[in-house]
Write an enzyme that holds these catalytic residues in place. Structure first.
Site, PDB file in Angstrom:
ATOM      1  N   GLY A   1       0.785  -1.227   0.000  1.00 17.74           N
ATOM      2  CA  GLY A   1       0.000   0.000   0.000  1.00 17.74           C
ATOM      3  C   GLY A   1       0.815   1.274   0.000  1.00 17.74           C
ATOM      4  O   GLY A   1       1.839   1.399  -0.680  1.00 17.74           O
TER       5      GLY A   1
ATOM      6  N   ARG B   1       5.529  -6.258   9.475  1.00 15.18           N
ATOM      7  CA  ARG B   1       5.450  -7.549  10.157  1.00 15.18           C
ATOM      8  C   ARG B   1       5.869  -8.707   9.261  1.00 15.18           C
ATOM      9  O   ARG B   1       6.137  -9.800   9.744  1.00 15.18           O
ATOM     10  CB  ARG B   1       4.010  -7.794  10.648  1.00 15.18           C
ATOM     11  CG  ARG B   1       3.576  -6.845  11.747  1.00 15.18           C
ATOM     12  CD  ARG B   1       2.132  -7.094  12.150  1.00 15.18           C
ATOM     13  NE  ARG B   1       1.222  -6.835  11.046  1.00 15.18           N
ATOM     14  CZ  ARG B   1      -0.043  -7.247  11.006  1.00 15.18           C
ATOM     15  NH1 ARG B   1      -0.533  -7.959  12.004  1.00 15.18           N
ATOM     16  NH2 ARG B   1      -0.809  -6.953   9.977  1.00 15.18           N
TER      17      ARG B   1
ATOM     18  N   VAL C   1       4.147  -2.736  15.285  1.00 15.57           N
ATOM     19  CA  VAL C   1       4.135  -1.452  16.001  1.00 15.57           C
ATOM     20  C   VAL C   1       3.287  -1.502  17.271  1.00 15.57           C
ATOM     21  O   VAL C   1       3.409  -0.634  18.132  1.00 15.57           O
ATOM     22  CB  VAL C   1       3.648  -0.288  15.101  1.00 15.57           C
ATOM     23  CG1 VAL C   1       4.595  -0.064  13.938  1.00 15.57           C
ATOM     24  CG2 VAL C   1       2.213  -0.503  14.628  1.00 15.57           C
TER      25      VAL C   1
ATOM     26  N   ASN D   1       2.878   5.172   8.719  1.00 15.36           N
ATOM     27  CA  ASN D   1       1.897   4.627   7.790  1.00 15.36           C
ATOM     28  C   ASN D   1       1.192   3.385   8.313  1.00 15.36           C
ATOM     29  O   ASN D   1       0.053   3.107   7.913  1.00 15.36           O
ATOM     30  CB  ASN D   1       2.590   4.305   6.462  1.00 15.36           C
ATOM     31  CG  ASN D   1       1.739   3.458   5.565  1.00 15.36           C
ATOM     32  OD1 ASN D   1       0.749   3.925   5.004  1.00 15.36           O
ATOM     33  ND2 ASN D   1       2.082   2.185   5.431  1.00 15.36           N
TER      34      ASN D   1
ATOM     35  N   TYR E   1     -12.970   2.574  13.631  1.00 10.96           N
ATOM     36  CA  TYR E   1     -11.947   2.990  12.665  1.00 10.96           C
ATOM     37  C   TYR E   1     -11.923   4.512  12.566  1.00 10.96           C
ATOM     38  O   TYR E   1     -10.845   5.134  12.611  1.00 10.96           O
ATOM     39  CB  TYR E   1     -12.197   2.372  11.289  1.00 10.96           C
ATOM     40  CG  TYR E   1     -11.234   2.897  10.250  1.00 10.96           C
ATOM     41  CD1 TYR E   1      -9.885   2.538  10.285  1.00 10.96           C
ATOM     42  CD2 TYR E   1     -11.648   3.788   9.259  1.00 10.96           C
ATOM     43  CE1 TYR E   1      -8.985   3.041   9.361  1.00 10.96           C
ATOM     44  CE2 TYR E   1     -10.757   4.300   8.330  1.00 10.96           C
ATOM     45  CZ  TYR E   1      -9.418   3.927   8.388  1.00 10.96           C
ATOM     46  OH  TYR E   1      -8.525   4.437   7.482  1.00 10.96           O
TER      47      TYR E   1
ATOM     48  N   PRO F   1      -6.180  10.501   3.143  1.00 10.70           N
ATOM     49  CA  PRO F   1      -6.745  10.039   1.876  1.00 10.70           C
ATOM     50  C   PRO F   1      -8.212   9.627   2.015  1.00 10.70           C
ATOM     51  O   PRO F   1      -8.668   9.224   3.090  1.00 10.70           O
ATOM     52  CB  PRO F   1      -5.886   8.812   1.534  1.00 10.70           C
ATOM     53  CG  PRO F   1      -4.711   8.862   2.461  1.00 10.70           C
ATOM     54  CD  PRO F   1      -5.193   9.563   3.680  1.00 10.70           C
TER      55      PRO F   1
ATOM     56  N   GLU G   1      -4.443  -2.801  -0.264  1.00 11.48           N
ATOM     57  CA  GLU G   1      -4.910  -3.983   0.477  1.00 11.48           C
ATOM     58  C   GLU G   1      -5.893  -3.602   1.577  1.00 11.48           C
ATOM     59  O   GLU G   1      -6.409  -4.465   2.280  1.00 11.48           O
ATOM     60  CB  GLU G   1      -3.718  -4.717   1.105  1.00 11.48           C
ATOM     61  CG  GLU G   1      -2.828  -5.426   0.107  1.00 11.48           C
ATOM     62  CD  GLU G   1      -1.738  -6.231   0.791  1.00 11.48           C
ATOM     63  OE1 GLU G   1      -1.641  -6.193   2.035  1.00 11.48           O
ATOM     64  OE2 GLU G   1      -0.976  -6.903   0.079  1.00 11.48           O
TER      65      GLU G   1
END
Length: 251
Positions: A12, A33, A60, A86, A152, A182, A188
């Protein structure tokens, strides 16, 4: 050239940013990861662009691992000038009463706490240099809540507030902070949200020409190329066919 640290670089926006900055001959620290993907990206960027790439495999969400891994890197790699926070995700799309607490924890731990853990480790390096730029990946969902997006959207609203707080806190140190938000972007993102259901993910963008990861990486790169006295604090980017989180014109 500058060292750029990018979290979530295996796909991404993160991967697109790594490619964009490597094209302009910047050395990179890439984290994620998925070790195999990081190593593939390292090899590809070094061979294509002749830059140095340091891959760091960690999640993270794991505070002590973040701290230990970043503290252990060689001193020359700590001369980071741009941090791109990110790493993030959306998990599930449900009403609050039907939401999965595992999904909630994954989003809050990654999108909010993970961003904070990495920033806390890297900011002292920027302060020591008296300059730097932090790019936080927010979303239009941080200011415009949509149906079933509850947690979210809350996580991205937190990114917005944290970005504003960072801007104030870092004002005396010559460090820029930009929250890049964005809209609909085909990466993904939706595949992860719908737990690998690719058909469901494609329906999100039906009738649209969404943003690409490269579109967003171009904007991020632009923000980092402005004169030292110019700082974009907040930037929202959508495809032409999207006016907000809920207004679309689909073909």
């Amino acid at each position: 050239m500058a060292v750029i640290l990018i979290t979530g670089a295996t796909a991404g926006f993160g991967k697109a940013c790594a490619e964009k900055f490597a094209q302009h001959k910047h050395d990179l620290i890439i984290t994620g990861r998925r070790q195999e993907r990081l190593n593939e990206l390292k090899t590809s960027l070094e061979q294509q662009y002749g830059v140095k790439v340091l891959p760091l495999t960690f999640d993270v969400r794991e505070e002590q691992t973040v701290v230990n891994t970043l503290e252990a890197i060689p001193e020359e790699w700590k001369k980071v000038e741009v941090l791109i926070n990110n790493a993030g995700l959306a998990a599930g799309l449900s009403t609050v009463d039907e939401g999965s607490t595992d999904d909630w924890n994954a989003m809050l731990d990654t999108n909010v706490k993970g961003l904070l853990y990495v920033s806390r480790a890297v900011i002292p390096w920027l302060k020591a240099q008296g300059r730097g730029h932090i790019i936080n990946l927010g979303s239009i969902a941080g200011s415009q809540v949509y149906a079933k997006g509850n947690v979210y959207c809350a996580s991205k609203a937190a990114v917005d507030a944290i970005s504003q707080g960072m801007r104030i806190d870092l004002l005396p140190f010559g460090i820029k902070v930009t929250n890049v938000c964005p809209g609909a972007a085909e990466t993904e993102f939706s595949v992860v949200r719908f737990k690998g259901d690719e058909d469901k993910a494609k329906d999100v963008y039906k009738g649209l020409k969404p943003l690409s990861a490269e579109d967003v990486a171009d904007v991020i790169f632009y923000c980092t190329t402005l004169p030292p006295h110019v700082c974009i604090n907040h930037l929202e980017i959508t495809p032409l066919q999207q006016a907000s989180a809920y207004y679309y014109h689909r073909n």
